[in-house]
Design a protein around this motif. Sequence first.
Motif, short mmCIF file in Angstrom:
data_model
loop_
_atom_site.label_atom_id
_atom_site.label_comp_id
_atom_site.label_asym_id
_atom_site.label_seq_id
_atom_site.Cartn_x
_atom_site.Cartn_y
_atom_site.Cartn_z
N PHE A 292 0.64 -1.14 -0.49
CA PHE A 292 -0.41 -0.24 0.34
C PHE A 292 0.98 1.46 0.36
N GLY A 293 1.94 1.21 0.35
CA GLY A 293 2.77 2.65 0.64
C GLY A 293 4.10 1.99 0.58
N ALA A 294 5.46 3.15 -0.03
CA ALA A 294 6.02 3.42 -0.47
C ALA A 294 7.52 4.22 -0.05
N THR A 295 8.68 3.93 -0.19
CA THR A 295 9.39 5.80 -0.45
C THR A 295 10.81 5.20 -0.55
N MET A 296 11.78 6.21 -1.16
CA MET A 296 12.79 5.66 -1.63
C MET A 296 13.37 5.79 -0.18
#
Length: 358
Positions: A292-296
């Motif tokens: 559902f979510g992610a970040t670098m």
Amino acid sequence: MKLFNPLQTHRLPALALAAALLGSSLPAWAQDESADEAPRQALNSEIMPLATKGIINDVARRGSGYVAVGERGHILLSDDAENWEQVVGPTRAMLNRVQFVDAQHGWAVGYDGAVLKTADGGQSWTLNRFEPDWGKPWYDLLFADAQTGLVAGANGRMLATQDGGESWTAVENDVFETGFHHYDVALLNDGSLLIAGERGFLARSTDDGCTWEMLQPPYIGSYFGILPHGPRGAVVYGLQGRVFAFDDVTALPTVAEPLDYDPFSAENVTDPQALAAMGWRQLQNPVEESLFGATMNGSDQAVFVGVDGSIVRGELSGQTLEAVRDWGSDDPLSDIELRAGQAVMTGRGGFYSIDSPL
């Protein structure tokens, strides 16, 4: 209508929405009401002692601090992502996504067509739009500055503003007549816009949102998020832990007749050579739970979160992802932000953290 000048736009990491997927505890006002009921009125959110333990759908940077939104219209602020203070918001509708374009100006969107704005760093909020008769959610937003942006949501609906929400214009295109939910909209590093949604829906605009093209999807399931990567590329992720990457958004094949697209008759593309011929590649994920979510985490590594406390990470230029096991919770996670020495996550039980860096 041009919306974004890539040279002047704050590029944000894509965040995936999971408000309708974090459990069965949607408040009554988040459901469609029957036609014979009186229209709902907007009510201020209530300060709740356990707001940090309720559903939190999104967390974002707010200048040097953070802001988070979730159920019952909860809005929480923090300077360090550890100590959170709830502020009163202008609605009790579930809030799905929040974005700040600078330290003072921010927007949030959610159910009942709610669009909120702030000009004082999140200390106070006004209800810019409220559509209880429509009753459906905005799933995402993308603002270039305090004046220019768009909101995207259920059934292919999208609105744009160029005057800070004083007026809104429907973004109309045959691509959106398909009626698929728009879960995430992102600005890629070349200035292109990309939308990810349900049932394999993907759409691009290479002219600042003036025109849109529907992309041939490698996977027919839903995509919940986008991470821009490289000069013209991105990663899309979502249902069943599927993660797909492309290097050039302008080279992806399109659907000639969007209204003829049928996700029930279309097939997933699994052969690596066939994917490569379409301009895609799949990152193999040991976890099959939805993301559902992610970040670098740097220029090439990403961290994804999702169902059952799933955390996976890996290099986007690579071929495989690895799972972070036994970190402390199996609650569904909706989003993640990285800070020095710590990962801060949100989900069904509020806030979570891992002290060791990912």
